[in-house]
Design a protein around this motif. Structure first.
Motif, PDB file in Angstrom:
ATOM      1  N   ARG A  35       0.832  -1.195   0.000  1.00  0.00           N
ATOM      2  CA  ARG A  35       0.000   0.000   0.000  1.00  0.00           C
ATOM      3  C   ARG A  35       0.869   1.248   0.000  1.00  0.00           C
ATOM      4  NH1 ARG A  35      -4.104  -1.640   4.839  1.00  0.00           N
ATOM      5  NH2 ARG A  35      -2.119  -2.125   5.816  1.00  0.00           N
ATOM      6  N   GLY A  36       0.518   2.216  -0.840  1.00  0.00           N
ATOM      7  CA  GLY A  36       1.236   3.478  -0.847  1.00  0.00           C
ATOM      8  C   GLY A  36       0.597   4.454   0.115  1.00  0.00           C
ATOM      9  N   MET A  37       1.281   5.557   0.384  1.00  0.00           N
ATOM     10  CA  MET A  37       0.724   6.570   1.267  1.00  0.00           C
ATOM     11  C   MET A  37       1.474   7.870   1.099  1.00  0.00           C
ATOM     12  SD  MET A  37       2.301   5.567   4.934  1.00  0.00           S
ATOM     13  CE  MET A  37       1.790   7.149   5.524  1.00  0.00           C
ATOM     14  N   ASP A  38       0.910   8.923   1.635  1.00  0.00           N
ATOM     15  CA  ASP A  38       1.537  10.238   1.539  1.00  0.00           C
ATOM     16  C   ASP A  38       2.851  10.272   2.301  1.00  0.00           C
ATOM     17  OD1 ASP A  38       1.721  13.238   2.808  1.00  0.00           O
ATOM     18  OD2 ASP A  38       0.989  13.197   0.765  1.00  0.00           O
ATOM     19  N   PHE A 128       1.483  15.499 -10.401  1.00  0.00           N
ATOM     20  CA  PHE A 128       0.998  14.131 -10.257  1.00  0.00           C
ATOM     21  C   PHE A 128       2.154  13.139 -10.312  1.00  0.00           C
ATOM     22  CE2 PHE A 128      -0.382  10.215 -12.420  1.00  0.00           C
ATOM     23  CZ  PHE A 128      -1.325   9.752 -11.512  1.00  0.00           C
ATOM     24  N   LEU A 129       3.031  13.279 -11.301  1.00  0.00           N
ATOM     25  CA  LEU A 129       4.144  12.353 -11.455  1.00  0.00           C
ATOM     26  C   LEU A 129       5.112  12.430 -10.287  1.00  0.00           C
ATOM     27  CD1 LEU A 129       4.948  12.919 -15.240  1.00  0.00           C
ATOM     28  CD2 LEU A 129       3.937  10.860 -14.253  1.00  0.00           C
ATOM     29  N   GLN A 130       5.425  13.635  -9.861  1.00  0.00           N
ATOM     30  CA  GLN A 130       6.416  13.820  -8.795  1.00  0.00           C
ATOM     31  C   GLN A 130       5.842  13.560  -7.413  1.00  0.00           C
ATOM     32  OE1 GLN A 130       9.718  15.272  -8.909  1.00  0.00           O
ATOM     33  NE2 GLN A 130       9.859  16.263 -10.898  1.00  0.00           N
ATOM     34  N   ASP A 131       4.548  13.842  -7.218  1.00  0.00           N
ATOM     35  CA  ASP A 131       3.900  13.674  -5.911  1.00  0.00           C
ATOM     36  C   ASP A 131       4.675  14.424  -4.829  1.00  0.00           C
ATOM     37  OD1 ASP A 131       2.059  12.847  -4.061  1.00  0.00           O
ATOM     38  OD2 ASP A 131       2.806  10.792  -3.916  1.00  0.00           O
ATOM     39  N   TRP A 132       4.927  15.709  -5.119  1.00  0.00           N
ATOM     40  CA  TRP A 132       5.764  16.542  -4.240  1.00  0.00           C
ATOM     41  C   TRP A 132       5.067  16.829  -2.915  1.00  0.00           C
ATOM     42  CZ3 TRP A 132      10.366  18.426  -6.571  1.00  0.00           C
ATOM     43  CH2 TRP A 132      11.196  19.147  -5.698  1.00  0.00           C
ATOM     44  N   GLY A 497       4.064   7.817 -10.548  1.00  0.00           N
ATOM     45  CA  GLY A 497       5.045   7.974 -11.607  1.00  0.00           C
ATOM     46  C   GLY A 497       5.462   6.677 -12.264  1.00  0.00           C
ATOM     47  N   THR A 498       5.407   5.573 -11.496  1.00  0.00           N
ATOM     48  CA  THR A 498       5.901   4.294 -12.014  1.00  0.00           C
ATOM     49  C   THR A 498       4.791   3.355 -12.457  1.00  0.00           C
ATOM     50  OG1 THR A 498       5.826   3.123  -9.885  1.00  0.00           O
ATOM     51  CG2 THR A 498       7.805   4.442 -10.357  1.00  0.00           C
TER      52      THR A 498
END
Length: 564
Positions: A35-38, A128-132, A497-498
């Motif tokens: 699971r991903g997260m911020d 979106f890609l970088q999710d800065w 991004g991936t």
């Protein structure tokens, strides 16, 4: 509020600063769901749950005990102080050691970031890609973060310095930079660092403050030395080996690495180095920076010797005034810069950067020379194929040609576009346009590796990351920072991004293994994938893509068009 032209000329958006840094400074398939997260959330959750705060997650430091947490088998300590608050009367002074504490320090969340302008990407797709993640800011920012599989043992240590030039960024600006996966799957102790930036880290106040401030112009770099001293003195309490420390950084972080490689005060504090999409740089002299500081202080109306007034002043006023003065003093850089990072076309620019003061920093490392002090430090040096990605840019072929012609002239622009289209017929014009800066990045890698090789010491290993993201119809390519998700084994965490595809996970396992092996042994090879050191004739380079392989001088003919 509308900004003046002077301000606008230096208030580049983050994408533009990253591009300039790239050209001028120049995963195993998981067995179970992840699971991903911020990136600012406390626990990693690369794998399901299991976050706890056991008594076993308490470690000793020379200043007191720190209380971390255990998540997915990884002991995690965030926001550990390696220096005191740098605000107020400590502004521009060398980092002071933390004041020892009696109770357990709660090392549970990331620390503050150095004050900076928040990011203003000009394309939604880029964000979106970088999710800065900008995080929060304070002058109490001398903190580091540690991920380790055990508090005992002697594992190789990987210390990462973030990008953003020397003006912005942080240890958690991108989700790729979290070290849990390196600890979990690669038996590494991972460390990331925050330090002073911009006017707080690179401003000469010695003439107004006197001898205590003689090194003020480089405290942003001496902070990093202080962080490495902390790692040397404490990392064995976190299962790390103080005799096997690797430093690495991307973009501006790569330039921090090369700068440290030339600093006598950093000698002996690290044993390998990786420079990614950055490095080198024609930094200004001490006298140039002193004149810059005189003009800033004059603009601020500060009386002679009134260092206290500067230390009480709001950061934003200092920063904006410095930017305006730098815009007046620095030569204009017309258009987008694609050239190599050395030579008469890249003059030194005053402002927020390390300074050639002759003492803390005595050489322009990997700009003018490979510094003797780090002769025996092996290096990884590399870049990505689409360094110039700006998703706000979507030129037609004619528009792309016109942009190049403004920089290179019509003849070279024609030759370049034709050669790139022939070499990569599978790529859209939009993607090819991002790749010109990638060729500039390759030139810089070749230049730095040549300096290292000719020194006759430890080897340099070149790489070129060319994996094309499947996101957004595949036009983004391998953008500036994209390799970080892979060398940190964080394709799930960076799935915006991936895509976290099976191919991405396999590539990440290989790249992260190479980085971990390099940290442990100084050689990045692994079973089935031998990585050969580069020489200036062949420029042997590891290609990181779905087919990983060694290639002599990839994109050699294309990159040489830029040099012609």
């Amino acid at each position: 509020m509308k900004k003046s032209n002077a301000e606008n000329s230096v208030h580049l958006n983050r994408r533009e600063v990253l591009l300039l840094s790239a050209t001028a400074g120049m995963g195993i398939a998981l067995a179970k769901p992840a699971r991903g997260m911020d990136s600012t959330n406390t626990s990693a959750h690369q794998e399901p749950g299991n976050c706890s705060t056991p008594r076993s997650a308490v470690a000793n430091t020379q200043y007191g005990k720190v209380r971390g947490f255990l998540d997915g088998g990884v002991f995690t300590f965030k926001g550990v102080p390696y220096g005191q608050n740098t605000g107020g009367e400590n502004r521009w002074l060398p980092a002071k050691p933390p004041v020892p504490w009696k109770d357990e320090y709660p090392a549970l969340i990331y620390g503050a970031n150095c004050p900076q302008n928040l990011h203003n990407f000009t394309a939604i797709e880029q964000s979106f890609l970088q999710d800065w993640d900008d995080g929060y800011m304070s002058e109490d920012m001398l903190k580091l973060n540690i991920w380790t599989p055990s508090l005992t043992g002697r594992r190789a240590v990987m210390v990462y310095f973030h990008g953003g030039g020397f003006s912005f960024g942080s240890s958690y600006e991108l989700p790729s930079q979290e070290g849990a996966q390196m600890a979990r799957h690669h038996d590494i102790v991972s460390v990331t660092v925050n330090h002073r930036l911009n006017v707080l880290g690179f401003f000469d106040v010695s003439e107004i403050g006197g001898s205590p401030y003689e090194n003020s112009v480089n405290v942003g770099m001496t902070d990093l030395v202080a962080s490495l001293q902390w790692v040397r003195d404490n990392i064995s309490n976190f299962g790390g080996d103080p005799d096997r420390i690797m430093i690495y950084g991307q973009s501006g972080g790569g330039s921090k690495v090369t700068c440290l490689m030339g600093m006598p005060s950093a000698a002996g504090l690290f044993h390998r180095a990786s420079v990614q999409s950055g490095g080198g740089g024609n930094i200004p002299t001490g006298e140039q920076q002193k004149e810059f500081s005189r003009q800033v202080i004059k603009e601020l109306g500060i009386a002679p010797n009134d260092i206290a007034a500067l230390q009480k002043m709001e950061w934003s006023k200092l920063f904006e005034t410095g930017n305006a003065v730098a815009a007046k003093m620095n030569p204009q850089m017309g258009g987008i810069f694609f050239g190599p990072p050395s030579g008469p076309g890249v003059p030194a620019r005053v402002g927020w950067s390390p300074t050639l003061d002759g003492k803390i920093i005595a050489v322009r490392s990997f700009q003018d020379t490979a510094p003797e002090v780090s002769k025996n430090i092996p290096m990884l040096i590399g870049s990505v194929s689409e360094e110039g990605n700006r998703m706000a840019s979507n030129p037609t072929e004619q528009e792309w040609h016109e942009t190049l012609a403004k920089t290179f002239g019509d003849e070279k622009a024609t030759a370049l576009t034709a050669a790139m289209k022939k070499a990569h017929p599978e790529k859209a014009i939009r993607t090819l346009s991002y790749g010109v800066a990638g060729l500039g990045g390759r030139n810089h890698v070749v230049s730095m590796a040549k300096l290292k090789s000719e020194q006759g010491g430890a080897p340099a290993y070149q790489y070129f990351f060319t994996w094309q993201s499947p996101m957004l119809d595949g036009v983004a390519g391998a953008w500036h920072t994209s390799e970080l998700a892979f060398c940190f084994d964080n394709t799930k965490r960076c799935e915006q991004g991936t895509g976290n595809t099976p191919e991405a996970q396999v590539l990440a396992k290989k790249m992260a293994t190479a980085w971990a092996n390099f940290a442990a042994t100084g050689n990045p090879s692994q079973p089935g994938l031998t990585w050969t050191a580069a020489d200036p004739t062949r420029n042997q380079t590891m290609i990181w893509d779905n087919e990983c392989r060694m290639v002599d001088d990839p994109e050699g003919e294309l990159r040489k068009i830029l040099l012609s």
